[in-house]
Scaffold this motif. Structure first.
Motif, PDB file in Angstrom:
ATOM      1  N   HIS A  54      -3.994  57.375  34.585  1.00 29.24           N
ATOM      2  CA  HIS A  54      -3.038  56.746  35.916  1.00 29.24           C
ATOM      3  C   HIS A  54      -2.422  58.201  36.379  1.00 29.24           C
ATOM      4  CE1 HIS A  54      -0.260  54.500  33.079  1.00 29.24           C
ATOM      5  NE2 HIS A  54      -0.250  55.739  32.767  1.00 29.24           N
ATOM      6  N   SER A  85       0.755  58.140  36.956  1.00 26.67           N
ATOM      7  CA  SER A  85       2.129  57.509  36.292  1.00 26.67           C
ATOM      8  C   SER A  85       2.765  58.744  35.550  1.00 26.67           C
ATOM      9  CB  SER A  85       2.094  56.198  35.790  1.00 26.67           C
ATOM     10  OG  SER A  85       1.822  55.234  36.370  1.00 26.67           O
ATOM     11  N   ARG A 142     -11.175  56.569  33.457  1.00 26.39           N
ATOM     12  CA  ARG A 142     -11.056  55.299  32.693  1.00 26.39           C
ATOM     13  C   ARG A 142     -12.530  55.039  32.273  1.00 26.39           C
ATOM     14  NH1 ARG A 142      -6.742  51.233  35.481  1.00 26.39           N
ATOM     15  NH2 ARG A 142      -5.243  52.836  35.762  1.00 26.39           N
ATOM     16  N   GLN A 156      -5.825  58.058  42.511  1.00 23.67           N
ATOM     17  CA  GLN A 156      -4.901  57.121  42.634  1.00 23.67           C
ATOM     18  C   GLN A 156      -3.713  57.867  43.578  1.00 23.67           C
ATOM     19  OE1 GLN A 156      -3.150  56.168  38.962  1.00 23.67           O
ATOM     20  NE2 GLN A 156      -4.084  53.788  39.279  1.00 23.67           N
ATOM     21  N   GLU A 175       0.243  57.335  43.250  1.00 15.30           N
ATOM     22  CA  GLU A 175       1.418  56.536  42.760  1.00 15.30           C
ATOM     23  C   GLU A 175       2.675  56.952  43.307  1.00 15.30           C
ATOM     24  OE1 GLU A 175       1.799  55.444  38.704  1.00 15.30           O
ATOM     25  OE2 GLU A 175      -0.395  54.659  38.575  1.00 15.30           O
ATOM     26  N   PHE A 184       5.533  49.281  32.299  1.00 21.38           N
ATOM     27  CA  PHE A 184       6.236  50.199  32.761  1.00 21.38           C
ATOM     28  C   PHE A 184       7.428  49.685  33.837  1.00 21.38           C
ATOM     29  CE2 PHE A 184       2.961  51.058  35.376  1.00 21.38           C
ATOM     30  CZ  PHE A 184       1.702  51.137  34.499  1.00 21.38           C
ATOM     31  N   CYS A 235       2.767  47.351  41.652  1.00 19.48           N
ATOM     32  CA  CYS A 235       4.147  47.921  41.772  1.00 19.48           C
ATOM     33  C   CYS A 235       5.269  47.143  40.736  1.00 19.48           C
ATOM     34  CB  CYS A 235       4.657  47.708  43.213  1.00 19.48           C
ATOM     35  SG  CYS A 235       4.707  46.045  43.871  1.00 19.48           S
ATOM     36  N   ALA A 250       8.310  51.552  41.371  1.00 21.19           N
ATOM     37  CA  ALA A 250       7.471  52.384  41.432  1.00 21.19           C
ATOM     38  C   ALA A 250       5.859  51.596  41.943  1.00 21.19           C
ATOM     39  CB  ALA A 250       6.925  52.997  39.912  1.00 21.19           C
ATOM     40  N   PHE A 251       5.052  52.266  42.460  1.00 24.30           N
ATOM     41  CA  PHE A 251       3.930  51.721  42.833  1.00 24.30           C
ATOM     42  C   PHE A 251       2.692  52.471  42.669  1.00 24.30           C
ATOM     43  CE2 PHE A 251       5.898  53.676  46.463  1.00 24.30           C
ATOM     44  CZ  PHE A 251       4.653  54.474  47.017  1.00 24.30           C
ATOM     45  N   GLY A 252       1.544  51.937  42.601  1.00 24.40           N
ATOM     46  CA  GLY A 252       0.345  52.653  42.316  1.00 24.40           C
ATOM     47  C   GLY A 252      -1.056  52.170  42.876  1.00 24.40           C
TER      48      GLY A 252
HETATM   49  N1  PHE Z   1       0.106  52.741  36.906  1.00 25.34           N
HETATM   50  C1  PHE Z   1      -0.742  51.587  37.230  1.00 25.34           C
HETATM   51  C2  PHE Z   1      -2.040  51.496  36.994  1.00 25.34           C
HETATM   52  O1  PHE Z   1      -2.941  52.614  37.067  1.00 25.34           O
HETATM   53  C3  PHE Z   1      -0.282  51.279  38.610  1.00 25.34           C
HETATM   54  C4  PHE Z   1       1.205  50.984  38.677  1.00 25.34           C
HETATM   55  C5  PHE Z   1       1.913  51.953  38.981  1.00 25.34           C
HETATM   56  C6  PHE Z   1       1.795  49.718  38.740  1.00 25.34           C
HETATM   57  C7  PHE Z   1       3.306  51.998  39.186  1.00 25.34           C
HETATM   58  C8  PHE Z   1       3.008  49.323  38.789  1.00 25.34           C
HETATM   59  C9  PHE Z   1       3.983  50.672  39.072  1.00 25.34           C
HETATM   60  O2  PHE Z   1      -2.691  50.562  37.046  1.00 25.34           O
END
Ligand code: PHE
Length: 337
Positions: A165, A167, A191, A205, A207, A247, A280, A302-304
């Protein structure tokens, strides 16, 4: 007679026609019915018997030189003629231009949406170390949650892997920049999944990360709402479902209301009308501390999201694999966007 032939041969060799007409005049002068060559051949009759043979050879020689000259210049003039006779009334042939890949189109659109509210862009390596991809994100070695993201490790160095990811980029960004932080991280991730219409071993992705003093879950929700409306239209409704990511705490998954207008809506929303678009949550204090940010004074969200998933929804693409096959018949459909 011999000196006349020699003189003509010189003339022929030094002749360079400037036009088709000049070349034609040259031809008539030498090869025409009343041309020089026929009068020379006629003159042969009068030549002394012992001169006849060599005179004949010289005249033939001259004739060949004339023919060569004509042949070698004929083509040049024909080409020039073709060049000058372009039919300007004919319709032009359109060159086909390349077009942006749909994944790039969506990526740029998402970037623009977040840029408008002050987010910058951060990027990082696709080959990551364990710390940035997992440990710093509250996923210590042997933690079962690591199984959520089937990972490709590098055989030569078990500490290195293909990031699962982006992140990992946020960890790097937090390590190197003091808050306030407003950044989005687009990029390719990997993955170990079986390739199908809905999953691939590589995808993209974006994020996002926002850290400041007193950032709340309400800020997260407003930001996601703003994004969903910009991306899918002003009428878009969202809902947040509780979820788990190591996280973030609390964590949520976000759905948009897609509707149940036809069969395909039933299929893709599994009969609910809702479609998941991203994950998120509030950044876990442990993650902030791992990245040398004081979790007492600062908080963040955070979000992704997967770019392919957003692209499939936006463009009505039902097979993820199409994005990776580079079939121009598929890609061409996005050229006007
Ligand atoms: N990193 C997570 C994923 O790849 C997505 C995510 C990012 C979730 C940030 C919450 C906060 O699945």
């Amino acid at each position: 007679m011999f000196s006349q032939i020699e003189q003509l041969l010189k003339e022929v060799n030094s002749f360079y026609p400037k036009s088709k007409e000049e070349l034609e005049a040259f031809r008539v002068k030498y090869l025409g019915k009343k041309g020089l060559l026929s009068s020379l051949f006629n003159g042969l009759k009068e030549a002394a018997p012992h001169d006849k043979k060599s005179a004949g050879l010289s005249i033939n020689n001259l004739k060949n030189a004339v023919l060569n000259k004509i042949n070698s210049h004929k083509n040049t003039f024909e080409q020039v003629i073709k060049k000058n006779s372009i039919d300007t009334s004919r319709p032009i042939r359109l060159n086909s231009f390349g077009s942006r890949h749909p994944i790039s189109l969506i990526k740029n659109q998402i970037i623009d949406i977040f840029k408008k509210i002050g987010f910058g862009i951060s990027e990082g390596p696709e080959i990551e170390d364990d710390w940035h991809n997992f440990s710093a994100l509250n996923l210590p070695k042997e933690h079962p949650a690591r199984d959520m993201q089937d990972t490709f490790f590098l055989q030569t160095n078990p500490d290195l892997l293909l990031r699962t990811h982006t992140s990992s980029v946020q960890v790097r960004h937090m390590e190197n920049n003091p808050p306030p932080i407003r950044t989005i991280s687009p990029g390719r991730v990997y993955r170990n999944e079986v390739i199908s219409a809905r999953a691939h071993c590589l995808f993209h992705q974006i994020e996002g990360l926002y850290i400041d003093e007193r950032v709340s879950f309400a800020d997260l929700k407003q930001t996601i709402m703003y994004f969903a409306k910009e991306m899918f239209g002003e009428e878009t409704r969202i809902r947040l479902r509780p979820s788990f990511f190591p996280f973030t705490e609390p964590s949520a998954e976000v759905d948009i209301y897609w509707g149940l207008k036809n069969d395909s809506d039933y299929r893709i929303t599994k009969g609910t009308g809702w479609l998941e678009i991203l994950g998120c949550g509030m950044v876990d204090p442990n993650v902030l501390e791992n990245c040398k940010i004081n979790s007492k004074t600062h908080s963040g969200f955070a979000f992704g999201m997967g770019i392919e998933r957003i692209a499939m929804l936006k463009y009505g693409v039902t097979d993820l694999r199409l994005f990776f096959e580079n079939d121009v018949r598929f890609l061409k459909q996005f050229s006007a966007l």
